[in-house]
Scaffold this motif. Structure first.
Motif, PDB file in Angstrom:
ATOM      1  N   ILE A  33      -5.296  14.870  -7.881  1.00  0.00           N
ATOM      2  CA  ILE A  33      -5.155  14.959  -6.432  1.00  0.00           C
ATOM      3  C   ILE A  33      -6.164  14.004  -5.805  1.00  0.00           C
ATOM      4  CG2 ILE A  33      -5.227  16.474  -4.416  1.00  0.00           C
ATOM      5  CD1 ILE A  33      -4.719  18.853  -6.270  1.00  0.00           C
ATOM      6  N   VAL A  34      -5.649  13.003  -5.113  1.00  0.00           N
ATOM      7  CA  VAL A  34      -6.535  12.031  -4.468  1.00  0.00           C
ATOM      8  C   VAL A  34      -6.600  12.373  -2.989  1.00  0.00           C
ATOM      9  CG1 VAL A  34      -7.085   9.602  -4.165  1.00  0.00           C
ATOM     10  CG2 VAL A  34      -5.719  10.320  -6.141  1.00  0.00           C
ATOM     11  N   GLY A  35      -7.766  12.856  -2.578  1.00  0.00           N
ATOM     12  CA  GLY A  35      -7.966  13.288  -1.198  1.00  0.00           C
ATOM     13  C   GLY A  35      -8.084  14.795  -1.120  1.00  0.00           C
ATOM     14  N   GLN A 104     -16.639  12.633  -6.785  1.00  0.00           N
ATOM     15  CA  GLN A 104     -17.009  12.129  -5.462  1.00  0.00           C
ATOM     16  C   GLN A 104     -17.055  10.618  -5.523  1.00  0.00           C
ATOM     17  OE1 GLN A 104     -20.858  13.187  -3.867  1.00  0.00           O
ATOM     18  NE2 GLN A 104     -20.301  12.573  -1.799  1.00  0.00           N
ATOM     19  N   GLN A 105     -15.913  10.010  -5.331  1.00  0.00           N
ATOM     20  CA  GLN A 105     -15.850   8.548  -5.335  1.00  0.00           C
ATOM     21  C   GLN A 105     -14.599   8.074  -4.622  1.00  0.00           C
ATOM     22  OE1 GLN A 105     -14.093   7.015  -9.377  1.00  0.00           O
ATOM     23  NE2 GLN A 105     -15.647   8.511  -9.868  1.00  0.00           N
ATOM     24  N   ARG A 106     -14.637   6.838  -4.159  1.00  0.00           N
ATOM     25  CA  ARG A 106     -13.465   6.204  -3.583  1.00  0.00           C
ATOM     26  C   ARG A 106     -12.743   5.526  -4.745  1.00  0.00           C
ATOM     27  NH1 ARG A 106     -12.554   5.831   1.565  1.00  0.00           N
ATOM     28  NH2 ARG A 106     -10.742   4.632   2.245  1.00  0.00           N
ATOM     29  N   LEU A 107     -11.613   6.083  -5.108  1.00  0.00           N
ATOM     30  CA  LEU A 107     -10.935   5.659  -6.328  1.00  0.00           C
ATOM     31  C   LEU A 107     -10.201   4.339  -6.103  1.00  0.00           C
ATOM     32  CD1 LEU A 107     -10.832   7.029  -9.051  1.00  0.00           C
ATOM     33  CD2 LEU A 107      -8.741   8.175  -8.346  1.00  0.00           C
ATOM     34  N   SER A 108     -10.494   3.354  -6.949  1.00  0.00           N
ATOM     35  CA  SER A 108      -9.778   2.074  -6.864  1.00  0.00           C
ATOM     36  C   SER A 108      -9.890   1.356  -8.200  1.00  0.00           C
ATOM     37  CB  SER A 108     -10.366   1.202  -5.745  1.00  0.00           C
ATOM     38  OG  SER A 108     -11.705   0.878  -6.043  1.00  0.00           O
ATOM     39  N   ALA A 130      -4.017   1.131   2.178  1.00  0.00           N
ATOM     40  CA  ALA A 130      -4.545   0.379   1.042  1.00  0.00           C
ATOM     41  C   ALA A 130      -4.646   1.273  -0.194  1.00  0.00           C
ATOM     42  CB  ALA A 130      -5.907  -0.207   1.394  1.00  0.00           C
ATOM     43  N   THR A 131      -5.183   2.476  -0.005  1.00  0.00           N
ATOM     44  CA  THR A 131      -5.305   3.406  -1.133  1.00  0.00           C
ATOM     45  C   THR A 131      -3.936   3.898  -1.575  1.00  0.00           C
ATOM     46  OG1 THR A 131      -7.435   4.097  -0.229  1.00  0.00           O
ATOM     47  CG2 THR A 131      -6.497   5.468  -1.949  1.00  0.00           C
ATOM     48  N   HIS A 133      -1.113   2.332  -1.502  1.00  0.00           N
ATOM     49  CA  HIS A 133      -0.441   1.315  -2.313  1.00  0.00           C
ATOM     50  C   HIS A 133      -1.120   1.156  -3.675  1.00  0.00           C
ATOM     51  CE1 HIS A 133       2.792  -0.068   0.223  1.00  0.00           C
ATOM     52  NE2 HIS A 133       2.001   0.055   1.263  1.00  0.00           N
ATOM     53  N   ALA A 134      -2.439   1.310  -3.713  1.00  0.00           N
ATOM     54  CA  ALA A 134      -3.142   1.212  -4.999  1.00  0.00           C
ATOM     55  C   ALA A 134      -2.722   2.357  -5.925  1.00  0.00           C
ATOM     56  CB  ALA A 134      -4.657   1.246  -4.761  1.00  0.00           C
ATOM     57  N   ILE A 135      -2.609   3.562  -5.368  1.00  0.00           N
ATOM     58  CA  ILE A 135      -2.168   4.703  -6.175  1.00  0.00           C
ATOM     59  C   ILE A 135      -0.736   4.484  -6.650  1.00  0.00           C
ATOM     60  CG2 ILE A 135      -1.581   7.171  -6.069  1.00  0.00           C
ATOM     61  CD1 ILE A 135      -3.918   7.453  -4.020  1.00  0.00           C
ATOM     62  N   ASN A 136       0.111   3.990  -5.758  1.00  0.00           N
ATOM     63  CA  ASN A 136       1.499   3.725  -6.125  1.00  0.00           C
ATOM     64  C   ASN A 136       1.593   2.708  -7.264  1.00  0.00           C
ATOM     65  OD1 ASN A 136       4.491   3.739  -5.617  1.00  0.00           O
ATOM     66  ND2 ASN A 136       4.056   1.587  -5.172  1.00  0.00           N
ATOM     67  N   ARG A 137       0.804   1.644  -7.168  1.00  0.00           N
ATOM     68  CA  ARG A 137       0.846   0.619  -8.227  1.00  0.00           C
ATOM     69  C   ARG A 137       0.462   1.219  -9.579  1.00  0.00           C
ATOM     70  NH1 ARG A 137      -1.194  -2.614  -4.148  1.00  0.00           N
ATOM     71  NH2 ARG A 137      -3.350  -2.267  -4.764  1.00  0.00           N
ATOM     72  N   ALA A 138      -0.569   2.059  -9.576  1.00  0.00           N
ATOM     73  CA  ALA A 138      -0.994   2.676 -10.843  1.00  0.00           C
ATOM     74  C   ALA A 138       0.095   3.610 -11.377  1.00  0.00           C
ATOM     75  CB  ALA A 138      -2.306   3.441 -10.636  1.00  0.00           C
ATOM     76  N   CYS A 139       0.752   4.324 -10.477  1.00  0.00           N
ATOM     77  CA  CYS A 139       1.819   5.239 -10.908  1.00  0.00           C
ATOM     78  C   CYS A 139       3.026   4.474 -11.433  1.00  0.00           C
ATOM     79  CB  CYS A 139       2.233   6.165  -9.761  1.00  0.00           C
ATOM     80  SG  CYS A 139       0.996   7.415  -9.373  1.00  0.00           S
ATOM     81  N   VAL A 140       3.356   3.353 -10.802  1.00  0.00           N
ATOM     82  CA  VAL A 140       4.459   2.507 -11.292  1.00  0.00           C
ATOM     83  C   VAL A 140       4.102   1.996 -12.686  1.00  0.00           C
ATOM     84  CG1 VAL A 140       5.640   0.288 -10.973  1.00  0.00           C
ATOM     85  CG2 VAL A 140       5.313   1.830  -9.020  1.00  0.00           C
ATOM     86  N   HIS A 141       2.875   1.513 -12.821  1.00  0.00           N
ATOM     87  CA  HIS A 141       2.423   0.931 -14.083  1.00  0.00           C
ATOM     88  C   HIS A 141       2.493   1.944 -15.232  1.00  0.00           C
ATOM     89  CE1 HIS A 141      -1.018  -0.693 -16.710  1.00  0.00           C
ATOM     90  NE2 HIS A 141       0.027  -1.441 -16.939  1.00  0.00           N
ATOM     91  N   HIS A 142       2.070   3.170 -14.950  1.00  0.00           N
ATOM     92  CA  HIS A 142       2.028   4.189 -16.005  1.00  0.00           C
ATOM     93  C   HIS A 142       3.234   5.127 -15.976  1.00  0.00           C
ATOM     94  CE1 HIS A 142      -1.955   3.037 -17.362  1.00  0.00           C
ATOM     95  NE2 HIS A 142      -2.348   3.000 -16.104  1.00  0.00           N
TER      96      HIS A 142
END
Ligand SMILES: [Zn+2]
Length: 194
Positions: A33-35, A104-108, A130-131, A133-142
């Protein structure tokens, strides 16, 4: 499943479509869960109470007094505490038998990619594109299922992208990024599907 688990999850187990087998799958699931704000709060509370075996809760922010009217993971006594840790306290109080990993971090970047790789399902409960789309890219990749929530004023939106399927669109297919960030489109992230 232990006797206590059979009791705790008995109302799930009674559901024909779920049963013991379904509950065991829930118990074996790792949700990222991000956020841990207005969206992450109810999502995390329900997943923890339902018995998701491991929850990684990521948020770089701290609890503010003005958060309390909607971010129901947090309490007045925990104002100033990291939201991820405040969330851990709330989830552990409801279901002490699950594993909760507060970050506790800004995930990127690489950290985001590595974490998505370990998750069975990813919940985007963030508040910026921005976040998202970054999460989406990682989900597409994996090829991980992505649940994407958004809320503003009186409007809410929720979508599920089952990226394990070849014919599934992704977040970027629905909400393309602007031309200035063309180079990070998912089409150039190792997937030809999007
Ligand atoms: Zn796409």
């Amino acid at each position: 499943m232990t006797d206590e688990q059979l009791l705790r999850y008995s109302r799930h187990i009674l559901l024909d479509a779920l049963g013991i087998e379904g509950q065991e799958r829930i118990l074996a699931t790792h949700a990222l869960i991000v956020g841990a704000g207005g969206l992450g709060s109810p999502a995390a509370l329900y997943l923890a109470s339902a018995g998701i075996g491991k929850i990684t809760l990521v948020d770089d922010d701290t609890v503010d007094f003005t958060n309390l009217q909607r971010q129901i993971l947090h309490t007045q006594a925990r104002v100033g505490m990291a939201k991820a840790e405040s969330g851990r306290v709330a989830l552990a109080a409801i279901n002490p038998e699950i594993a909760i990993v507060p970050l506790q971090q800004r995930l990127s970047g690489a950290a985001l990619d590595a974490l998505v790789a370990t998750a069975d399902i990813v919940l985007d409960c963030t508040d910026n594109f921005a976040t998202r789309h970054a999460i989406n890219r990682a989900c597409v990749h994996h090829r991980k299922p992505l649940v994407s929530g958004a809320a503003i004023r009186f409007d809410g939106q929720i979508s599920v992208y089952d990226l394990s399927r070849d014919d599934s669109p992704c977040y970027h297919c629905l909400f393309p990024e602007g031309e200035d960030v063309e180079e990070v489109r998912c089409a150039v992230m190792g997937s030809s599907r999007h």
